[in-house]
Design an enzyme around this catalytic site. Structure first.
Site, PDB file in Angstrom:
ATOM      1  N   LYS A 189     146.981  80.445  60.296  1.00 48.27           N
ATOM      2  CA  LYS A 189     146.116  79.269  60.195  1.00 48.27           C
ATOM      3  C   LYS A 189     146.980  78.021  60.080  1.00 48.27           C
ATOM      4  O   LYS A 189     148.000  78.021  59.377  1.00 48.27           O
ATOM      5  CB  LYS A 189     145.193  79.410  58.984  1.00 48.27           C
TER       6      LYS A 189
ATOM      7  N   SER B   3     135.823  80.355  53.546  1.00 47.78           N
ATOM      8  CA  SER B   3     136.439  80.060  54.843  1.00 47.78           C
ATOM      9  C   SER B   3     137.158  81.228  55.499  1.00 47.78           C
ATOM     10  O   SER B   3     137.609  81.117  56.634  1.00 47.78           O
ATOM     11  CB  SER B   3     137.411  78.885  54.713  1.00 47.78           C
TER      12      SER B   3
ATOM     13  N   SER C  40     136.280  77.612  57.482  1.00 50.96           N
ATOM     14  CA  SER C  40     137.175  76.772  58.263  1.00 50.96           C
ATOM     15  C   SER C  40     138.202  77.553  59.083  1.00 50.96           C
ATOM     16  O   SER C  40     138.812  77.017  60.002  1.00 50.96           O
ATOM     17  CB  SER C  40     137.924  75.809  57.330  1.00 50.96           C
TER      18      SER C  40
END
Length: 485
Positions: A77, A176, A152
């Site tokens: 990420k 997330s 997210s």
């Protein structure tokens, strides 16, 4: 390389037996990303040169037969800093930022021989539930490219679900990891707060953020978490509690396990078909020998409101460092220092980030601190007490991960409150610092549904044990995008 039908154990055997080299595996992974990412848009940055160099070094040293991650590619990420590799947190304000160090989780995975192949798309600064707030890309759901991937950590979830990488790292502040895992039909683990170092995570809300793992299977997830967990002297919030072998009790036996089902997680606003799917999953756990009872977590209804006050307050503090002075985006033609600050943040931050900074700053101001921030902190304490009351009698809590399945892009763009409510079932876990994991539970209208396993602090073993039994009984991981649903 087909990561949709291959687990870490099989890949490891192929590497050890020299059926494939680490370089060949990295090359195949990079080729697959190049061939598929126009469809999914999961990656912001592909680390081709870095990945091939690391894989070559691993081949020269020899695959470690005792280390299952040796030579295995993975995705990162883009809010986890990587030395010398652009790290943006999906924000314009960091569009050219190249860190001078690696996050601790990256260091640990590299020490175990894992090969990072790219940085994955996300909501800007992890603020969002759909990955639509990214400045760079529009990541698509792995099962239906007209639907949001969740967020997210949307890019991380899609990269695994679409078979681009065997595992990926994400962060979870209010759901997330678990929410995009549910939307994409894979396994997503948010560990106990403190189980994994946050050193090198670009902070959103420091008391809530936690690094976790996306995989296709429960056992693979347990193996990756074990490699990256543990105390870190650079992170004062990391725990010194020993990291067990999370795979030790993956036998498929959950007889006598006591499971609590909160009535509040099946209330108004939860899609009827999602409820039916999760209740069928709970019935399967009963068939496997678990004891199930309904319980109440009465302060759940205040979770979203309290979370957005506390999380935004921490964000307004953490994001003060982005000012155009030391690194990142700097606008041209500014008149003075005040103008530099204003223009940097006005042009560099997206609307959702600005919204949360303003909300957080307001809730911390002298006239509203007691009414908002302090009250939200008190609610957090009450929510934690609710969980501890349940865990005094039960081993696990089972609930839906999300109130609905993945939906169309732009569906809630005019009403952010609706988007915020998508995290109503995941936020309480972060507020209490608990471990939680989403596991595939079935499909509604051809889209995946996730079932959430929640345990007491540092009881990830219990989650993995129950989730593995459920996964092996249902074999839902065998259903992949493009296949039978």
């Amino acid at each position: 390389m087909d990561f949709l039908h291959t687990d870490l154990e099989t890949l490891h055997e192929q590497l050890v037996n020299k059926e494939i080299t680490a370089v060949e595996l990295a090359e195949a992974t990079l080729s697959n990303i190049a061939a598929t990412d126009d469809t999914y848009e999961a990656f912001i940055t592909v680390m081709k040169d870095e990945a091939l160099a690391e894989a070559k070094a691993i081949d020269e040293a020899g695959i470690d037969p005792d280390n299952i991650l040796s030579g295995i590619p993975y995705g990162i990420k883009d809010n986890l800093v990587t030395k010398g590799v652009t790290t943006t947190a999906a924000s314009k304000i960091l569009q050219n930022f190249k860190p001078i160090y690696d996050a601790t989780v990256i260091e640990k995975l590299r020490a175990n021989g894992a090969v990072g192949v790219g940085k994955l798309n996300m909501d800007e600064f992890a603020m969002g539930s759909t990955s639509e707030t990214s400045y760079y890309r529009k990541t698509k759901n792995a099962w239906d490219q007209t639907k949001v991937p969740g967020g997210s950590s949307g890019g991380s979830a899609v990269a695994v679900a679409a078979g681009q990488v065997p595992f990926a790292l994400g962060t979870d502040t209010g759901g997330s990891i678990r929410q995009p895992a549910a939307f994409n039909g894979i396994v997503g683990m948010k560990p106990t707060y403190g189980r994994v170092s946050r050193w090198g995570v670009i902070a959103f809300a420091s008391s809530l953020d936690q690094v976790g793992v996306f995989t296709r299977t429960v056992k693979d997830n347990a193996r990756v978490l074990a490699a990256m967990a543990g105390q870190d002297e650079k992170d004062q919030t990391s725990s010194d509690i020993a990291v067990p072998d999370f795979t030790a009790n993956l036998r498929g036996d959950i007889k006598g396990l006591k499971i609590a089902v909160p009535t509040e997680y099946f209330g108004a606003g939860i899609n009827a078909d999602v409820k039916t799917t999760i209740k069928a999953g709970i019935a399967k756990l009963q068939e496997l020998g678990a004891e199930v009872e309904e319980v109440s977590l009465p302060h759940t209804k205040y979770g979203v409101a309290a979370y957005y006050i506390l999380g935004s307050a921490e964000a307004s503090s953490n994001l003060q460092r982005f000012d155009g002075i030391r690194y990142g985006f700097r606008p041209e033609g500014v008149k003075n220092l005040d103008d530099l600050y204003v223009q940097t943040r006005s042009q560099g931050f997206g609307d959702e980030v600005k919204r949360r900074i303003m909300l957080g700053t307001y809730s911390l101001s002298a006239g509203t601190y007691d009414a908002f921030f302090k009250k939200a902190a008190q609610v957090r304490t009450l929510m934690n007490e609710d969980f501890q009351n349940v865990f005094a009698k039960y081993d696990l809590i089972i609930a839906p991960t999300t109130p609905n399945v993945a939906y169309n892009f732009g569906a809630n763009e005019d009403d952010p409150e609706v988007t915020y409510m998508n995290d109503v079932l995941t936020i309480p876990v972060n507020m209490a610092g608990l471990p939680g994991m989403s596991v595939p539970a079935g499909f509604v209208n051809g889209l995946p549904v996730g079932m959430q396993f929640i345990a007491n602090r540092f009881q990830e073993e219990t989650i993995y044990r129950a989730a593995y039994a459920y996964e092996q009984a249902t074999r839902l991981f065998e259903q992949v995008p493009g296949g039978n649903k």
